[in-house]
Every structure is written in C-alpha cells, then in structure tokens.
Design an enzyme around this catalytic site. Sequence first.
Site, PDB file in Angstrom:
ATOM      1  N   HIS A   1       0.993  -1.048   0.190  1.00 52.20           N
ATOM      2  CA  HIS A   1      -0.082   0.079   0.046  1.00 52.20           C
ATOM      3  C   HIS A   1       1.041   1.364  -0.006  1.00 52.20           C
ATOM      4  CE1 HIS A   1      -3.722  -2.339   1.551  1.00 52.20           C
ATOM      5  NE2 HIS A   1      -3.731  -2.206   0.288  1.00 52.20           N
TER       6      HIS A   1
ATOM      7  N   GLU B   1     -20.549  -3.496 -14.303  1.00 48.55           N
ATOM      8  CA  GLU B   1     -19.701  -4.053 -13.277  1.00 48.55           C
ATOM      9  C   GLU B   1     -20.044  -5.545 -12.944  1.00 48.55           C
ATOM     10  OE1 GLU B   1     -19.394  -1.407 -10.065  1.00 48.55           O
ATOM     11  OE2 GLU B   1     -21.509  -0.687 -10.302  1.00 48.55           O
TER      12      GLU B   1
ATOM     13  N   CYS C   1     -13.960   3.155 -16.006  1.00 46.14           N
ATOM     14  CA  CYS C   1     -13.205   3.812 -14.813  1.00 46.14           C
ATOM     15  C   CYS C   1     -12.393   2.532 -14.094  1.00 46.14           C
ATOM     16  CB  CYS C   1     -14.087   4.471 -13.974  1.00 46.14           C
ATOM     17  SG  CYS C   1     -15.618   3.426 -13.528  1.00 46.14           S
TER      18      CYS C   1
ATOM     19  N   ASP D   1     -14.628  -3.883 -10.291  1.00 44.59           N
ATOM     20  CA  ASP D   1     -15.688  -4.988  -9.657  1.00 44.59           C
ATOM     21  C   ASP D   1     -15.934  -5.946 -10.894  1.00 44.59           C
ATOM     22  OD1 ASP D   1     -16.302  -4.352  -6.842  1.00 44.59           O
ATOM     23  OD2 ASP D   1     -18.075  -2.925  -7.475  1.00 44.59           O
TER      24      ASP D   1
END
Length: 575
Positions: free
Chosen positions: A188, A430, A501, A454
Amino acid sequence: MKKIIGLAGSTGCVVGSAVVFATKELSLNAVLVEDVEKEIEAMDAARQKYDASLAELAATAGEGQGEIFEAYQEILADDAGFFDDVKATIRNERVCSSYAIEQKRIEVESIFMSIDDEYLKQRADDINNVCHELMAEIQGISGGDPFEGVEGESLIVFAEDLTPADTVRMDRSRLAGMVTEKGGVTSHTVILAKTLGVPAVVGAGAFLADITNGQNVILDGATGIVIVDPEESELKEFMVRKEAADKKKAIYDECMVKPAYSKDGFLTRVNVNTGDNESVENFKAANCDGVGLFRTEFLYMSQSDYPSEDFQFEAYKNLAEKCKDKELIIRTLDIGGDKQLDYMNLPVEANPFLGYRAIRLCLDRTDVFKTQLKAILRASAYGNVKIMFPMIVTVDEVKEAKAILETAKAELREQGIPFNENVPVGIMIETPAAVLLSDKLAQNVDFFSVGSNDLIQYTTASDRQNELVQYIYNNCNISVLRAINMVAENAHKHGIEIGICGEVGSEPRLIPLWLAMGIDELSVAASLVGRTKFILSQFSKEELQAVKDKVLDSEQIFEVIKTLDETLEKAGIDE
C-alpha cells in the site's frame, strides 16, 4: 556517501532532504490484568475509535486511497477469526490486550511468510499495520504529521514501514519521496506513492540507523536506488537521469491539456476520478477532459445522519462549476454491505459484495434516493452534469431508477427550481449480468461506464481483497477483456458511448487495447491523465485491430501480456 538499493516502487527522480519517520514505541510486554472483561471492553472501544478514524480517512483521502482504508476496516472487524483468538488469549492468560494482539499478529505473519507467494507475503504488512495502529490507539500514542517542526520543502521520508494513515497525515505539499525498509512492489505504500505522484523505493533492508534528518538525498524510484550524501560525480549522473525523467514529465504535462487524438483521428476523452474533499478541492478542469466518476459516498460517510438535499446540492454545484463545460458524471450512492454507516442501520451480511448495496439499497430506500437525485438535478443547471447508476444487473432496475428520477424532476418543476430536463443517464457495467444484457441495457440509457475493479472480481469470482486468489484477479484476464469488448460493441451498435473507470483505465499496456475497442472515455487518477493521453496519441486505432484480435483469441494471460508489452515496445514506450 551511502547507497541504498531497494525495490522500484513508484517511478520518478528527486533530490531532497531526509526525514526519519520514528516508529511508534509500543509496549508489548505481557502485563497481567485483574479484570479481563474490562480489558476486552477497552480493546473493543479502541477498535471502534480506530474504525471511526479509518472511515474518516477513507472519506477524506485522495483518489485511490479510500479502498485501502476500507480494507483495513475489514481486517479490524474480523471477530470470527483474529480478534476472537485475541480475546481468548486475554481470558486464558489474563494478559493485556496489546500483548495478546502482538502474539496473534506474529502467528499470522509467520503463516503468511511461509507461503511461497510474494503477494501474500506483502499482504501480511496490512495486518501488521492494522495491529500496530490499534495498539497505538490502545496505548494512547497518537499519530501526527512527521514533518512537524522540520524545515525544508522537498522532504524524503525514511521509515521502517509506512501505514496508509501515516502517509495521509503527512504534509503532502512537502512530500518529495518515500524510502522504506520493508514492503514490496504491491504494498500500500507503493499504491499511495503512485497515487500521490511521488517516487518510492521499498524493501530496502535495514538502514534507519545510518540516516539522520537533513541529509542530502538522491532518490530514483525507477531503479530502486537511493544515495545519501552523494558525491559530486553521483549528483551529476543523477541529474542526467532526472533530466530525462523531467523531459518525459514535460511531454505528459503538455499532453494533459490537449485532446487525446489517435494517429488516425479517434478522440478518447481522459477524465479523472474524484470523490473526496482533497481531490475536489484541487480539481483543475484545464488538466483533464472532465470528471468520469464522482463518488458521492464521502458526502454520506462524513456525516452523522443522511446529508440533506441542500448540502449535497452545494457539493455537486461546486464541482459542476469547476468543470465549466466539461462533463461531470455523478455516480449515485454506492454504499451498503461492506461499507457500513451507523445511521443507515444496514444489515450485517455474510457476503456483502453480493448483497444489499448500491442501486439495490437506493431502490428500497426511495426517499434517500430521490433526495440525492433532486440535488444532482439542481446542480445540472450549473454544468454538464450526467447521472450514473451503479451495480445495475437488470433492465427493470434501470426503468425503476429512471421513474424515481422523473418523480424528482416533477417535484422540482412544481417548486420552480431549474435543472436540465435532458440530463444524460448512464449505468455502471460491473457484473457479468450487465455484460450479457448490455444490448438491451444500451437501449435504455445514454452511456455505459465499465467499473473494471468490480467487473474483474465478479467475472473471475475472485475477491480482490483475498490474497489467496490474486493470481486470478488480473487486469489482463481474457474473460474480462472479452466482456469489455462485448459491451463496447453493444454500446456502439445502439449509438451510445462507453467509458472505463478503475485501475485498468490507466494501465499502460491496456491503453492501446481500449483504443482498439473504441472506448470513448477513460477515467483515471489525476496524476495519470498526461501519460494516458500520450500513450493514446502514439497509436492508430485502425492499426491496433490486429492486436485486439490476437489478444481476444489468446488462451492464457501471459500471451496477452506478451502481445500488449510488445505493442508498447514497438511504439517506443517504456512505461
């Protein structure tokens, strides 16, 4: 002079001053407690407080960071596993919660580290970070800005490791780079560094004992090399590399403010994702083609009760005016299941990603939905606003949502409040259901936007936060690429546009493929707009058709990656 060699985390060359980030000094001794239930209650109270701070960070963090904090919240909420064992240790050994947490942390870390999978080893860092932050909360050790009291404008942080919370608390106007002893290329720390647009070197081994505040530092994120107190010859060599990197950045910056035409004249709009206070505040319409995804969840997550119509209207209007004549796609509330808000009284679900969320929640709680729609409609009088419904799987959902939209319009007309009567309405694609139904859905909406994160998860049946199945959750999964191509074909067949996106929108090797498919709009992190436009400008849509056909006819993911990487190399692109 000292040379530190680590892993290339986030590209970029920078010269700056060292700032040593002091690791929190936690007490991990086995202190005996008399009242074990009181100790458990205190730990749970600290968990709730830490969870609230994570929710706040998720709501205010920059683009790409919110999901990290949500993942940490899931770890923190793991009663059935981790914290049940911690509580058992407290009860059985009558020890303090910090000691019990540390013992369980060591146990879990050893399991992860014994697995021959680099990704899983790096995911152990997430659990370590959550544990250390929680123990700091229990012991009353608060985090703050590590730059407080430090002079200088170009500061490079040296740390054993950095949690997402540590990074967000920094004065990012002065943050020039990061160097950590621990971590890997998918950690991260790297994700956040890329999001912030600063170079980072991670996994460099023990070095903190040799670093002091104020030392001169050269950091090359592309090579993973850090030089502390460089000699003149090294500084000159570095400046050559920096000059090359700066030239590349200058090219990207130049592309950022221009339309992204392919060599044969196909235009792809490159928008930005937003949905937090900082990115909205810093949004500049001149540096992109608009907003491709405005996440509205932060408006709800930052409140103790449902945000009013006026409150939402002001937020939407503010961004619409900033966009001027450029598009602003506002996604309606996508919350529920995995994103819990106390005042919503949402059910606890065994499988929240398949549960009561997004459009399902909105169609059930129509008053909440209509309030948001009225606020968005009012903002449509101030800019090029578009409405997008998330998590659509049936035409029925689209028709029901549009019916509520019409009711909202009627109420505004009665009140004499202006709005765009023909505000465009689109949906997120999605799920496999939406892909297979995309020909029918295209006849009922004005545009599609593929929610790639997703879509990968649902198409491959792989939880993107489950370390054990990350080899399946892959941006180049052929089933996903075929799905997006099918949606693009159905969209264009019925005369509507399609955007993408999510992380794949700015993935260098995939950008030529999106051009080949005729994707009309890509929504990316603000720092990646220029690079995305540059790559688009280096190819011909027509000439890429053979590449697209080869990719979609591939059998294995490595074949896809090889084909796409070769495509970039032939064009002289080294990203």
